[in-house]
Design a protein around this motif. Structure first.
Motif, PDB file in Angstrom:
ATOM      1  N   ALA C 383     -18.738 -46.899 123.512  1.00 18.58           N
ATOM      2  CA  ALA C 383     -18.035 -48.220 122.889  1.00 18.58           C
ATOM      3  C   ALA C 383     -18.498 -49.375 123.872  1.00 18.58           C
ATOM      4  CB  ALA C 383     -16.542 -47.932 122.749  1.00 18.58           C
ATOM      5  N   GLU C 384     -18.325 -49.152 124.940  1.00 20.00           N
ATOM      6  CA  GLU C 384     -18.700 -50.419 125.924  1.00 20.00           C
ATOM      7  C   GLU C 384     -20.242 -50.486 125.978  1.00 20.00           C
ATOM      8  OE1 GLU C 384     -14.929 -51.370 128.486  1.00 20.00           O
ATOM      9  OE2 GLU C 384     -16.340 -50.304 129.549  1.00 20.00           O
ATOM     10  N   GLN C 385     -20.913 -49.320 125.915  1.00 22.82           N
ATOM     11  CA  GLN C 385     -22.511 -49.580 126.241  1.00 22.82           C
ATOM     12  C   GLN C 385     -22.975 -50.019 124.739  1.00 22.82           C
ATOM     13  OE1 GLN C 385     -23.282 -45.705 127.653  1.00 22.82           O
ATOM     14  NE2 GLN C 385     -25.565 -46.113 127.969  1.00 22.82           N
ATOM     15  N   LEU C 386     -22.445 -49.554 123.731  1.00 27.63           N
ATOM     16  CA  LEU C 386     -22.874 -50.336 122.557  1.00 27.63           C
ATOM     17  C   LEU C 386     -22.306 -51.232 121.914  1.00 27.63           C
ATOM     18  CD1 LEU C 386     -23.396 -46.503 120.788  1.00 27.63           C
ATOM     19  CD2 LEU C 386     -25.308 -47.811 121.432  1.00 27.63           C
ATOM     20  N   GLN C 387     -21.203 -51.595 122.334  1.00 22.51           N
ATOM     21  CA  GLN C 387     -20.199 -52.683 121.918  1.00 22.51           C
ATOM     22  C   GLN C 387     -20.005 -52.475 120.438  1.00 22.51           C
ATOM     23  OE1 GLN C 387     -22.163 -56.525 123.004  1.00 22.51           O
ATOM     24  NE2 GLN C 387     -23.035 -55.652 125.040  1.00 22.51           N
ATOM     25  N   THR C 388     -19.568 -51.450 120.284  1.00 21.08           N
ATOM     26  CA  THR C 388     -19.104 -51.072 118.935  1.00 21.08           C
ATOM     27  C   THR C 388     -17.964 -50.192 118.688  1.00 21.08           C
ATOM     28  OG1 THR C 388     -20.238 -50.471 116.672  1.00 21.08           O
ATOM     29  CG2 THR C 388     -20.849 -49.098 118.312  1.00 21.08           C
ATOM     30  N   LEU C 389     -17.575 -49.792 117.541  1.00 22.61           N
ATOM     31  CA  LEU C 389     -16.525 -48.757 117.227  1.00 22.61           C
ATOM     32  C   LEU C 389     -16.992 -47.425 117.407  1.00 22.61           C
ATOM     33  CD1 LEU C 389     -13.648 -47.740 116.320  1.00 22.61           C
ATOM     34  CD2 LEU C 389     -14.690 -48.332 113.921  1.00 22.61           C
ATOM     35  N   VAL C 390     -16.280 -46.391 118.098  1.00 25.25           N
ATOM     36  CA  VAL C 390     -16.660 -44.994 118.352  1.00 25.25           C
ATOM     37  C   VAL C 390     -15.521 -44.255 117.945  1.00 25.25           C
ATOM     38  CG1 VAL C 390     -17.584 -43.257 119.796  1.00 25.25           C
ATOM     39  CG2 VAL C 390     -18.667 -45.475 120.161  1.00 25.25           C
ATOM     40  N   PHE C 391     -15.615 -43.300 116.958  1.00 28.39           N
ATOM     41  CA  PHE C 391     -14.919 -42.444 116.734  1.00 28.39           C
ATOM     42  C   PHE C 391     -14.701 -41.112 117.476  1.00 28.39           C
ATOM     43  CE2 PHE C 391     -14.828 -45.057 112.858  1.00 28.39           C
ATOM     44  CZ  PHE C 391     -13.476 -44.828 112.495  1.00 28.39           C
ATOM     45  N   LEU C 392     -13.776 -40.388 117.870  1.00 34.58           N
ATOM     46  CA  LEU C 392     -13.714 -39.239 118.514  1.00 34.58           C
ATOM     47  C   LEU C 392     -12.957 -38.316 117.149  1.00 34.58           C
ATOM     48  CD1 LEU C 392     -14.025 -37.441 120.650  1.00 34.58           C
ATOM     49  CD2 LEU C 392     -11.796 -37.838 121.408  1.00 34.58           C
ATOM     50  N   MET C 393     -13.819 -37.409 116.591  1.00 33.95           N
ATOM     51  CA  MET C 393     -13.326 -36.897 115.399  1.00 33.95           C
ATOM     52  C   MET C 393     -12.768 -35.447 115.750  1.00 33.95           C
ATOM     53  SD  MET C 393     -13.844 -39.188 113.006  1.00 33.95           S
ATOM     54  CE  MET C 393     -13.618 -38.193 111.692  1.00 33.95           C
ATOM     55  N   SER C 394     -11.586 -35.463 116.198  1.00 33.64           N
ATOM     56  CA  SER C 394     -10.977 -34.093 116.251  1.00 33.64           C
ATOM     57  C   SER C 394     -10.291 -33.660 115.097  1.00 33.64           C
ATOM     58  CB  SER C 394      -9.909 -34.185 117.582  1.00 33.64           C
ATOM     59  OG  SER C 394      -9.146 -33.059 117.849  1.00 33.64           O
ATOM     60  N   ASP C 395      -9.566 -32.719 115.243  1.00 30.74           N
ATOM     61  CA  ASP C 395      -8.641 -32.198 113.926  1.00 30.74           C
ATOM     62  C   ASP C 395      -7.512 -31.453 114.533  1.00 30.74           C
ATOM     63  OD1 ASP C 395      -9.185 -29.229 114.434  1.00 30.74           O
ATOM     64  OD2 ASP C 395     -11.102 -29.516 113.014  1.00 30.74           O
ATOM     65  N   LEU C 396      -6.660 -31.035 113.347  1.00 31.92           N
ATOM     66  CA  LEU C 396      -5.476 -30.572 113.835  1.00 31.92           C
ATOM     67  C   LEU C 396      -5.453 -29.084 114.559  1.00 31.92           C
ATOM     68  CD1 LEU C 396      -1.977 -30.604 111.890  1.00 31.92           C
ATOM     69  CD2 LEU C 396      -2.669 -28.521 112.472  1.00 31.92           C
ATOM     70  N   ASP C 397      -6.285 -28.380 114.134  1.00 27.36           N
ATOM     71  CA  ASP C 397      -6.449 -26.954 114.710  1.00 27.36           C
ATOM     72  C   ASP C 397      -6.978 -27.148 116.150  1.00 27.36           C
ATOM     73  OD1 ASP C 397      -6.888 -24.424 114.872  1.00 27.36           O
ATOM     74  OD2 ASP C 397      -8.927 -24.421 113.811  1.00 27.36           O
ATOM     75  N   LEU C 398      -8.061 -28.108 116.326  1.00 27.43           N
ATOM     76  CA  LEU C 398      -8.511 -28.264 117.616  1.00 27.43           C
ATOM     77  C   LEU C 398      -7.348 -28.838 118.331  1.00 27.43           C
ATOM     78  CD1 LEU C 398     -10.897 -27.821 119.344  1.00 27.43           C
ATOM     79  CD2 LEU C 398     -11.830 -29.946 118.487  1.00 27.43           C
ATOM     80  N   GLY C 399      -6.672 -29.773 117.919  1.00 30.60           N
ATOM     81  CA  GLY C 399      -5.817 -30.773 118.581  1.00 30.60           C
ATOM     82  C   GLY C 399      -4.487 -30.164 118.907  1.00 30.60           C
ATOM     83  N   MET C 400      -3.771 -29.290 118.007  1.00 29.63           N
ATOM     84  CA  MET C 400      -2.701 -28.911 118.243  1.00 29.63           C
ATOM     85  C   MET C 400      -2.432 -27.483 118.313  1.00 29.63           C
ATOM     86  SD  MET C 400      -0.241 -31.371 115.843  1.00 29.63           S
ATOM     87  CE  MET C 400       1.219 -30.938 116.658  1.00 29.63           C
TER      88      MET C 400
END
Ligand SMILES: Cc1ncc(C[n+]2csc(CCOP(=O)(O)OP(=O)(O)O)c2C)c(N)n1
Ligand SMILES: Cc1ncc(C[n+]2csc(CCOP(=O)(O)OP(=O)(O)O)c2C)c(N)n1
Ligand code: SF4
Ligand code: SF4
Ligand SMILES: [Mg+2]
Ligand SMILES: [Mg+2]
Lengths: 352, 614, 614, 352
Positions: C383-400
């Motif tokens: 995000a800082e290197q590219l100066q832009t929005l970066v998404f981290l796309m997780s999901d409920l299965d992985l996350g919880m």
């Protein structure tokens, strides 16, 4: 809990009310909330008040956002249409429903997160428009459905359950904000004071504009511990009703002798009356400045006054402000909503 | 800003020094808020009254007053009315831009210059005429305060002399412009006359260009797309309009409100048969629309890019809870605040899949003002028929510029179709009402409205998982079946949405696909390709999404296939590549995304390769 | 809910009536809020302590207490830990679901039933054991009030007997679970013992399944993806966290706040080196992130579908004004409110092009908990290197859910890279600072932070059109050039984002592409395809967008290519079809979208055709 | 317009102030607003006040939303960073900027549409957090940039330009709402009363929390006609200053003799003082109840009082509430924001 209810309500639950319905006809799906949740008590009060009032369920629109509180529209009046919309925007849905069909009785249920956080701006604008709705904030000082984070109505000094974090931000005073937006019916109550809640609901139904009911409704799972000012025991111990409330509906007026100076009679637009028998506090809900000062005192002291805080009914409701026809716009026939061929030709001519 | 263009087709004769009739581009540089707009409209209308097809494009800043603004009038006997980069005549009234505007002209172009700007002229290859505007207006308009308002009309008079624009038509156009305001009519006529007389006395006619009466505009109207949309919404039976001001969509709403006020009072009571609500933001606008749609109204909102983003969450509710709603998206240049007064087609893919999770929406894409009108009605019909969100995808060029059009077709006779709504009587006749049951196999369920006096009517609407009877469910099968039904409904939408317009040319090996406001530029480009590049082309104009199967066939049929669109990311091409993976490799993009209305030459260049500047 | 599954590979031996070791699925049906979670974790951990790979999936309602909830434990020596539909053993504690849960079992499965539910048993083809839970808990736990809390631990003891789970491991797991709380440890051990003893006295061991010590889990951790993400954000140097509670992302933030409180106080002052702000809504969350990112902080927010929709407008500002920002999207089932406690990958295409107008964002897509940790750090860096929005796309299965993982790699040594920021000293050395000038040819400009004490530092940030020096511009060329530079920057992002993980099998003609939490199910499916269907497969796991060119090559290389994803609309397939139109027709989709974590068999069926139920 | 300014400001525009800068050093790009727009007058006042105060431009963050008003951050202090964000969300950007770098002086410019319509909820929550910012609402009762539609602050009875439509919805009272959210600095003024505006700006800069300046700022193009209560002439004729205001900065205290009873001295947190010399109205901005009553009087009567309506400074600013380190979080070195390897190992061990 100094509220009585002398409205000539049908006495037993199987007695038919003026709509020809029984108490059970106002029930909804079984609740899936935690046992003991304040919201369920409010649901019961809504059921009883609507039965007492003789509301016609098919004329009701049940509106809500997202949250434990917002789920409860499914737990009363199965014979009314309901919509569980998105988080914080029930006020917008209500405004749309009202202009589409001004004959509906809107019953909106929201939470403190839904109304005072994400929905604050839209809520206040709905109030400004005086959209007719009985608008409940089932206020538990937390986000129940997402597991108990502080909401914007948590009191200064509230302690987070199982943690050490103490809230230091001042609580959003929904009643005061609603008053600033010109709201004509502002009440605060406690879910456990079912008598008062019911009376207020009936008065709110009789009110023609936006009626805001800020009801402290304990979250027994996440905000019922010591250090919470929205717990059942705290609310029970600290509730201080401003007055003994009574609702006399327009359809069944009864004569009561009031002791002058002791009882205030608020005349509502439809002929109903709310009587307020003075308790120790000296409060007249028809005086805006005094109502505000009372709320500010509460903000300073945290004193838990309940009752009808402010009432007036001079403002047009939104459909009137818009000058709408009396029938629902939703079902106007084609000839009322499509101008004639002559009008079409005239418009075309203007562009030639 | 001007694109390098070859001579336009119909002017080839000019090279032989003969006069060219009814083909000219006049570019007028003034100052925002200086009242030049009425002068420009008079000019436009005067040409139109002569029977000559004409268009007017307004290039204005995102500002209220004091900044440069341009108006470009194109008159063309053959009806080529898209933007054409190179101007024949520049009217230079603004000191801030006159120099740059002159720099962009082709050699030999004419400049009508306010004489106080004379010092800005540096080129010697232009035909510059300095006109004493201030003196002329002082003479023509004794009232000092009114001079600012009429000074621009003087150039109308000057042009009338130069191009031989019928002075009677000018006079009529002035009367039309100030209908009913006598003194304004007199004053403006005087100013136009002053310009005409001065020019007659001081200038020769234009050496190459002339206007002469024609017959191509009989019964045609001049209208902005947003006006057309508003008329469509009026006759479509809109009952609830919710909006939040935003350029370039505000005028859809403001026009509609004007029409409402004039034509939608109940004759018996004088009360309104519509609600027009200015919301506090776009989330509220779309929330009102959904609330109203749920309660049975025909509800619409209009917005542009930033508003579309804010409506994303509610768009998903409309899709999933199946609540009718119409959003008019008058596209402007994005991303972000972008260029609020420049045109673009950059929301196509965004609107198509607006909101999180699996969902796609129906898009109607008008290609002309008449379709703005028709599709506005259609959008209301489809929203109720399909019980879903329908977008009307217009853009700033279509919406806010002046377009010549045939008069619109009157709305169909008979009752407005309201979709599968069961009222109390209808409920009597059914054994059971289940809100989300696919009774008819088209994916579209039945609904009831709040207020319906029948014990079967009530159901509970939610954005969460539900069964056919609308009851809450987290069950895996219930979820998947409901999503599959929604996909089925989308297939029904594919059938009901307007089919593309196809013009297949025998022997053509090149196919062009375009949509929306690109249409006139594509039409002109095809003509150029045919005449100059010996490349006949067929043309398909997409008018809706989901994509009609005819698009597939069209793509398959041509050796070379170009998709013309006004965005950087080839958004429509992306949608079609996903629809037709087997044809994906065939689709080449011609992309225009600098904010100006698209012109024919860039399309020609994109297809035939760039043309050298002579 | 159960998918039709053949016998799992490693159990083929069971058919010969020999015992199967270390391969079992135990499905536990209880009530939300009944405290079963700690019993389930004890079981999970006890198996893990034996050295057997194990996973735990929690299927819970969108509700706080009183509704049905399930927990599924899968132990598998070979490390196949995805959801497997068919359960070997059902623990039925909830009267509301016991009947339905039993109905879903395969013949011969075992049921451990609370004996009060005995009347619900209707099938005769199951091995049902009714256990007197209430009596056992009454004996084991004298304090009436505590019984509710420990009753579930009894089935841990029962299972320990049945499956020969090491009782020492159970004891250790209990100690771990209630670390420090002695009386709780004692009480739970008593309950587990009670279950074990009762079972030993009344039941035979399981006829086919056993656990025996192994060595596959040494030094491995059991962790939820959201915990891993929080650890990554902590070590990534997050300074500002802004969030609004929403399932299933809240625990990213709550975990991070816990970590902040423990590990991020300034040692000198005790003050916080982070700001964690609970916002009033998601628009505010992303607004705080952008304000903080603009001012130079490493700022992040976490949300799920509805929040993504609300963040759409600001996402465009981040893209266009080039403000670093990170959004963690823990995907849940949409559209709309959908199923807040069910998993899905339905935001992939939505996040990728979030906001109106032309814009695309960088997506990092972790496929395991270790990548949640790594990519959280990476997202902050990019995000800082590219100066832009970066998404981290997780999901409920992985996350919880509970995942077994190798311990994470410690963060890199050395200073955290902060991108192209010019401080006062650096500005001294440059002749001119122009915010949006592409100095290095990679599309990434330089920036300065407010508060920089140098006269060259200041510039004006806007979401409207601008020139390289950041000045406002409506000029067509300026606009287009800037948009082209942003497209160039996206190409740089393509290079910097994590490359896919490719496992190419010699001789394979089938290629599988997948991403995110589908990974373990794909791994198992490949094994099944290989062993059972004689179909060796190669596998590419996408870890980021924009797509890495290796994906193109992979697709090109295989005769049959399947893209496995957890959404209805084949969102990633769509993105790749647009990227590689020439290969579009090759990409077949295998789609899973019923809210349950994906299982291997549905992938096998999607590739090899559905298997008949035996 | 009874405000004087005895702050020991540098007298000529070329005199260096305490930051070593001239008046011109506070200027910005040329305005592109309509000639005579109230917003431009406020811009000039900001320039002058910042010069007087000796603000260091590089320490300033200029923040705005979208609108004519929001454009003006580009028209002052070119040497400060600025951000023109999205419509209605400047409050959020400000909050983020503050927590990232608490040492910045935030100057936020918004419009009535930006703040009271789309931005209302977020604005109120920013106020609740007491984010340090000088927050201008350049209030013209309309949406200037989108061509003059009524905004939510249009007074009842306002007539739409060139039309017959009369606004009947009550105006949103930003000052009262801000007070309800606990705001410690609430002022109302008129763009044309440059002396008073400047003094209020200096006091607002000296204030450590959120300072809300609701400044009536006529839109000469769309809301300056007869029937508008936000026109130049209406404002000029009706402005009624509550007091004669003076600002005495902490860095240059001067001794003044106050007539007791006539002058109120407000002591600010940083040692600055605001003196208020009583005019005909008897207003003490330190009294919250009185300030509220004053606002309510204005709501009823439409009386155009200007001046410092309310002041207190007991509330922590947001960075304090969060317990942040003194340095900007934005530029903390790696060793302060990445815990050690030992911590990492310890965390990993917890998951084994
Ligand atoms: C846009 C969006 N953000 C967040 C959520 C997650 N969410 C669901 S309910 C809720 C808060 C509920 O709090 P409140 O309104 O007080 O209701 P309660 O549960 O306390 O009765 C939140 C944040 C959501 N559903 N949608
Ligand atoms: C999300 C969004 N909606 C609408 C707009 C269009 N818009 C631009 S400025 C503005 C209103 C400005 O009003 P105000 O804040 O009062 O500023 P003023 O121009 O009056 O100074 C609107 C609605 C926008 N830019 N973004
Ligand atoms: S979590 Fe709290 S608010 Fe929600 S149902 Fe339980 S007690 Fe009620
Ligand atoms: S339109 Fe109004 S607010 Fe905007 S610049 Fe002009 S006068 Fe000012
Ligand atoms: Mg709550
Ligand atoms: Mg304004």
């Amino acid at each position: 809990m100094g509220t009585t209810d002398t409205a000539p309500a049908p006495s037993g639950k199987d007695v038919l009310n003026r709509a020809g319905l029984k108490l059970d006809d106002y029930k909804g799906h079984g609740s899936t909330l935690c046992a003991g949740c304040g919201h369920d008590a409010i649901t019961s009060s809504i059921i009883k008040a609507c039965y007492d009032y003789g509301v016609a369920p098919h004329q009701v629109a049940k509106l809500s956002g997202i949250g434990c509180s917002s789920k409860t529209t499914n737990y009363f009046m199965d014979n009314a249409h309901g919509i569980n919309s998105v988080h914080g925007r029930m006020s917008c849905i209500a405004t749309g429903a009202h202009v589409a069909n001004r004959t509906l009785l809107n019953i909106g249920v929201s939470g403190d997160g839904d109304t005072a956080s994400i929905g604050l701006g839209n809520f206040l604008h709905m109030v400004r428009r005086n959209v007719p709705i009985v608008y409940f904030i089932e206020n538990n000082g937390c986000y129940g459905l997402t597991k108990g984070q502080f909401s914007a109505t948590a009191d200064v000094g509230s302690v987070k359950k199982g943690g050490t974090y103490v809230n230091e931000l001042p609580p959003v005073d929904i009643c005061a904000l609603a008053m600033e937006m010109g709201c004509g019916f502002v009440a605060r109550s406690f879910s456990g004071d079912t008598q008062q809640v019911r009376t207020l609901i009936k008065a709110a139904i009789a009110h023609r504009g936006t009626a805001v009911l800020d009801i402290i409704s304990p979250c027994v799972t996440f905000n019922n511990h010591e250090g919470s000012t929205k717990s059942v025991s705290y609310a029970r111990e600290h509730e201080d009703p401003l007055h003994e409330l009574d609702f006399i509906p327009h359809f069944a007026p009864i004569l009561v002798d009031y002791q002058p100076g002791e009882t205030i009679v608020v005349d509502m637009h439809d002929g109903s009356k709310v009587t307020l028998k003075k308790l120790h506090a000296d409060h007249d809900p028809r005086n805006r400045d005094r109502a505000m000062l009372l709320l500010h005192e509460v903000q300073r002291t945290g004193h838990f006054y309940t009752g009808l805080i402010y009432y007036h009914d001079e403002t047009k409701v939104f459909a009137e402000e818009l000058g709408l026809v009396d029938e629902p716009l939703a079902t106007l026939p084609t000839e009322k909503i499509r101008p004639t061929r002559a009008v079409f030709d005239q418009i075309m001519a203007g562009y030639k | 800003m001007s694109t390098v263009l070859p001579e336009p087709i119909s002017r080839e004769s000019a090279e032989d020094d003969r006069l060219v009739y009814n083909d000219a581009v006049v570019h007028i540089g003034t100052t925002n808020g200086s009242g030049s707009q009425s002068a420009n409209l008079i000019l436009l209308r005067a040409v139109c009254r002569m029977g000559i097809p004409v268009s007017g494009k307004n290039l204005f800043p995102s500002n209220i007053a004091g900044l440069p603004t341009w108006f470009t009038i194109r008159a063309n006997e053959d009806g080529w009315l898209a933007r054409r980069g190179r101007s024949d005549i520049l009217i230079a009234m603004n000191d801030a831009t006159a120099a740059a505007d002159m720099a962009e002209l082709e050699p030999g172009a004419m400049v009508i210059l306010n004489d106080v700007l004379k010092k800005l002229v540096t080129r010697t290859d232009l035909r510059v005429h300095a006109v004493p505007f201030n003196k002329l207006v002082a003479d023509a308009c004794p009232d000092h305060k009114l001079r600012k308002r009429v000074i621009n009309v003087i150039y109308v008079g000057v042009l009338a002399w130069l191009l031989e624009i019928d002075t009677e038509s000018v006079a009529e156009a002035i009367s039309h412009q100030f209908a009913g305001k006598k003194s304004a009519v007199t004053l403006n006529k005087a100013a136009a006359d002053a310009g005409y007389e001065w020019a007659k006395n001081h200038l020769p006619r234009h050496p190459g260009l002339r206007m002469r009466p024609s017959h191509k505009t009989q019964d045609r109207i001049i209208i902005e797309g947003n006006e057309a949309t508003a008329i469509g919404l009026l006759f479509g039976g809109t009952t609830v309009l919710a909006w939040y001001p935003i350029t370039p969509s505000s005028s859809v709403c403001e026009n509609l409100i004007d029409l409402f006020e004039k034509h939608r009072s109940d004759p018996a009571t004088g009360k309104a048969t519509y609600a027009a609500v200015q919301a506090e933001d776009e989330i509220a606008s779309i929330g009102f629309v959904l609330g109203a749609g749920w309660a049975g109204a025909r509800a619409v909102t209009a917005t542009s890019g930033p508003g579309i983003s804010l409506m994303a969450e509610m768009a998903g509710l409309s899709y999933f809870a199946e609540i009718p709603a119409v959003i008019v998206d008058v596209q402007r240049m994005g991303p972000s605040t972008g260029l609020p007064t420049r045109t673009n087609q950059g929301d196509i893919a965004k609107a198509y899949q607006l909101s999180h999770g699996d969902c796609k929406h129906v898009l109607l894409i008008p290609g002309c003002v008449a379709e703005c009108y028709e599709f506005a009605m259609k959008a209301l019909d489809l929203a109720e028929q399909l019980q879903t969100l329908v977008f009307l995808m217009s853009d700033l060029d279509l919406g806010m510029n002046k377009w010549l059009s045939d008069a619109f077709t009157p709305p169909a006779e008979g009752a407005i179709p309201r979709g599968k709504v069961l009222d109390a009587a209808a409920l009597e006749k059914v054994a059971k009402f289940e809100r989300y049951r696919d009774v008819d196999g088209d994916g579209i369920p039945y609904r009831t409205l709040p207020g319906t006096d029948n014990p079967k009517a009530a159901y509970f609407t939610r954005g969460t998982g539900h069964k056919p009877d609308a009851e809450y469910s987290e069950n895996a099968q219930n979820w998947q079946q409901n999503m599959d039904r929604l996909a089925r409904k989308f297939e029904t939408a594919r059938k009901l949405a307007p089919a593309p317009i196809v013009d297949e040319v025998h022997g053509a090996r090149v196919g062009i696909i375009a949509y929306g406001s690109s249409d006139p530029a594509v039409a002109e480009a095809r003509h150029i390709l045919d005449v100059r590049h010996e490349t006949p082309t067929s043309y398909l104009r997409i008018r809706a999404l989901p994509a009609n199967p005819a698009i597939r066939d069209f793509i398959a049929r041509y050796d070379r296939l170009y998709l013309v669109e006004q965005n950087r990311d080839a958004q429509m091409a992306g949608i079609l590549k996903v629809e037709y993976p087997e044809l994906a490799a065939k689709i080449k993009s011609v992309l225009h995304y600098n904010g100006l209305p698209i012109d024919a030459q860039m399309i020609v260049d994109g297809i035939a390769g760039p043309t050298e500047r002579k």
